[in-house]
Scaffold this active site. Structure first.
Site, PDB file in Angstrom:
ATOM      1  CG  ASN A   1     103.048 -66.190  48.734  1.00  0.00           C
ATOM      2  OD1 ASN A   1     102.350 -67.101  49.319  1.00  0.00           O
ATOM      3  ND2 ASN A   1     104.880 -65.916  49.099  1.00  0.00           N
TER       4      ASN A   1
ATOM      5  CB  SER B   1     100.225 -75.524  55.325  1.00  0.00           C
ATOM      6  OG  SER B   1     100.620 -76.883  54.188  1.00  0.00           O
TER       7      SER B   1
ATOM      8  CE1 TYR C   1     105.626 -75.115  54.775  1.00  0.00           C
ATOM      9  CE2 TYR C   1     104.261 -76.209  55.064  1.00  0.00           C
ATOM     10  CZ  TYR C   1     104.698 -75.018  54.269  1.00  0.00           C
ATOM     11  OH  TYR C   1     103.724 -75.074  53.551  1.00  0.00           O
TER      12      TYR C   1
ATOM     13  CB  VAL D   1     101.424 -74.994  44.285  1.00  0.00           C
ATOM     14  CG1 VAL D   1     101.397 -74.161  43.327  1.00  0.00           C
ATOM     15  CG2 VAL D   1     100.090 -75.095  45.186  1.00  0.00           C
TER      16      VAL D   1
ATOM     17  CB  THR E   1     106.711 -73.311  44.007  1.00  0.00           C
ATOM     18  OG1 THR E   1     106.307 -73.876  45.581  1.00  0.00           O
ATOM     19  CG2 THR E   1     104.959 -72.522  43.544  1.00  0.00           C
TER      20      THR E   1
END
Ligand code: NAP
Length: 246
Positions: free
Chosen positions: A97, A148, A169, A202, A204
């Site tokens: 994760n 992702s 990313y 999400v 976070t």
């Protein structure tokens, strides 16, 4: 599955290792797996944060353990494999994760790209390789790579990445997806399954305050793939039960 496998499966409580588990999705995935009666090992690069996170889950009655694990550090990975081997002798679930988005305003330097690959690709790959003997010792090893939709060549080339279409990313998550496919291929014929998860957007530290999903919803995809039945897929890319395009 043989009677031997069934007996082993019934006798042992499952063991899961979750990286980047001190906060965000990793912590919530640990909580949801722990709530299913699975022993959870919370990996975090800061040992104090790993301890605090594990203690929080212990206070909720879960069987949680802390582990210092920076996925970019070879020594930490070797220690993690030794820790799991000595303490449990088996690993049923590995959730890769931990991840970073270092892209900032999108002007990504070569050095930043290298760091993204270290954390998002090479770390998960090295950790999975180190854990493979322990995963193979499980009656049903499961590896979940937290990817992702931004790692989907299809969705990015269709213009669905918006402002998040930045080099570090996206390319590192695309590479992580290929690691999923290649490992699933290599592990065909074993009891280990490898899949990629897209958690959704999400709320976070990484996702930010405007994301539509809370961590409870965001953790569901990884938890589902971590607990797949024996006839579940391997080498897939999923979000909440739906297959995403590579
Ligand atoms: P987060 O709150 O920023 O958490 C990231 C976690 O990764 C932290 O625990 C962080 O540790 C850890 N980490 C970073 N580098 C590490 C390393 N080298 N070794 C070990 N741990 C490391 O982000 P999140 O939203 O929960 O993200 C979790 C995963 O979901 C990531 O892989 C991310 O790419 C993916 N994801 C998130 C979203 C979203 O909308 N949030 C969407 C798609 C995919 P520290 O606390 O020490 O920094």
């Amino acid at each position: 599955m043989s009677l031997f496998d069934i007996m082993i499966g019934m006798a042992q409580k499952k063991v899961a290792l979750i990286t980047g588990a001190n906060k965000g999705l990793g912590f919530e995935i640990s909580r949801q797996l722990g709530a299913k009666g699975i022993t959870v090992i919370l990996g975090a690069r800061d040992e104090t944060k790993a301890n605090a996170a594990a203690q929080k889950l212990q206070s909720e009655g879960l069987d949680a353990h802390a582990l210092k694990l920076d996925v970019t550090k070879a020594d930490d990975i070797a220690n993690a494999a030794e820790f799991v081997k000595q303490k449990f002798g088996v690993l049923d679930i590995l959730v890769n994760n931990a991840g970073v988005n270092l892209d900032g305003n999108g002007d990504v330097s070569a050095d930043s790209l290298r760091q993204s690959f270290e954390a998002n690709v090479i770390g998960p790959y090295a950790l999975t390789k180190a854990m493979l003997p322990l995963l193979k010792a499980s009656p049903g090893g499961r590896v979940v790579n937290q990817s992702s939709m931004l790692g989907s060549l299809t969705l990015i080339s269709n213009g669905q990445g918006g402002n998040w279409t930045t080099a570090g990313y996206t390319s590192s998550k695309a590479a992580l997806n290929m690691i999923t496919v290649v490992l699933a291929h290599e592990l065909k014929g074993t009891r280990v399954k490898v899949n990629s998860a897209h958690p959704g957007w999400v709320r976070t530290d990484m996702g930010g305050a405007n994301a539509p999903l809370d961590v409870a919803e965001g953790a569901k995809t990884a938890v589902g793939l971590a607990t797949l039945p024996d006839d579940g897929p391997s080498g897939s890319f999923m979000h909440l039960g739906k297959t995403l395009p590579w």
